[in-house]
Design a protein around this motif. Structure first.
Motif, PDB file in Angstrom:
ATOM      1  N   GLU A  10      17.634 -48.788  30.495  1.00 21.19           N
ATOM      2  CA  GLU A  10      18.868 -49.215  31.156  1.00 21.19           C
ATOM      3  C   GLU A  10      18.682 -50.562  31.840  1.00 21.19           C
ATOM      4  O   GLU A  10      19.584 -51.406  31.817  1.00 21.19           O
ATOM      5  CB  GLU A  10      19.324 -48.143  32.156  1.00 21.19           C
ATOM      6  N   ARG A  14      20.560 -53.500  30.241  1.00 18.48           N
ATOM      7  CA  ARG A  14      21.595 -53.797  31.228  1.00 18.48           C
ATOM      8  C   ARG A  14      22.870 -52.984  31.057  1.00 18.48           C
ATOM      9  O   ARG A  14      23.991 -53.507  31.194  1.00 18.48           O
ATOM     10  CB  ARG A  14      21.918 -55.283  31.231  1.00 18.48           C
ATOM     11  N   GLN A  15      22.689 -51.720  30.745  1.00 19.77           N
ATOM     12  CA  GLN A  15      23.823 -50.810  30.648  1.00 19.77           C
ATOM     13  C   GLN A  15      23.338 -49.369  30.638  1.00 19.77           C
ATOM     14  O   GLN A  15      22.171 -49.124  30.332  1.00 19.77           O
ATOM     15  CB  GLN A  15      24.671 -51.113  29.428  1.00 19.77           C
ATOM     16  N   PRO A  16      24.224 -48.432  30.971  1.00 17.85           N
ATOM     17  CA  PRO A  16      23.830 -47.026  30.947  1.00 17.85           C
ATOM     18  C   PRO A  16      23.481 -46.593  29.528  1.00 17.85           C
ATOM     19  O   PRO A  16      24.088 -47.057  28.564  1.00 17.85           O
ATOM     20  CB  PRO A  16      25.074 -46.282  31.441  1.00 17.85           C
ATOM     21  N   PRO A  30      23.027 -48.492  22.846  1.00 14.08           N
ATOM     22  CA  PRO A  30      23.935 -49.605  23.114  1.00 14.08           C
ATOM     23  C   PRO A  30      23.149 -50.844  23.530  1.00 14.08           C
ATOM     24  O   PRO A  30      22.226 -50.759  24.335  1.00 14.08           O
ATOM     25  CB  PRO A  30      24.804 -49.096  24.269  1.00 14.08           C
ATOM     26  N   GLY A  31      23.492 -51.966  22.928  1.00 18.08           N
ATOM     27  CA  GLY A  31      22.839 -53.220  23.267  1.00 18.08           C
ATOM     28  C   GLY A  31      21.546 -53.491  22.520  1.00 18.08           C
ATOM     29  O   GLY A  31      20.937 -54.537  22.692  1.00 18.08           O
TER      30      GLY A  31
END
Length: 75
Positions: A10, A14-16, A30-31
């Motif tokens: 995370e 830089r995201q959940p 994600p990402g």
């Protein structure tokens, strides 16, 4: 270890993240992309004071692969 990896992922991405399991493929995070993959590997190496081989880095496709590599590095 998965809880720590979840936090590191995370932070780097830089995201959940969805709840990680050993079967979670990196490509579904994600990402995630190739640059994020390298950033994740380097962050995990630093955090766990481990060193992945080039072969391990290339072949790691899931969270379980990373855990196995870490257990071998710290075993």
């Amino acid at each position: 270890m998965i809880t720590t990896l979840q936090q590191l992922f995370e932070e780097v991405l830089r995201q959940p993240m969805p709840a990680l399991t050993a079967e979670t493929p990196f490509a579904e995070l994600p990402g995630w992309d190739s640059v994020a993959h390298l950033a994740l590997l380097l962050t995990v190496e630093r955090y766990f004071s481990a060193t992945f081989t080039s072969a391990q880095m290339v072949s790691m496709k899931t969270v379980g692969d990373m855990i196995t590599a870490l257990e071998g590095a710290n075993g």
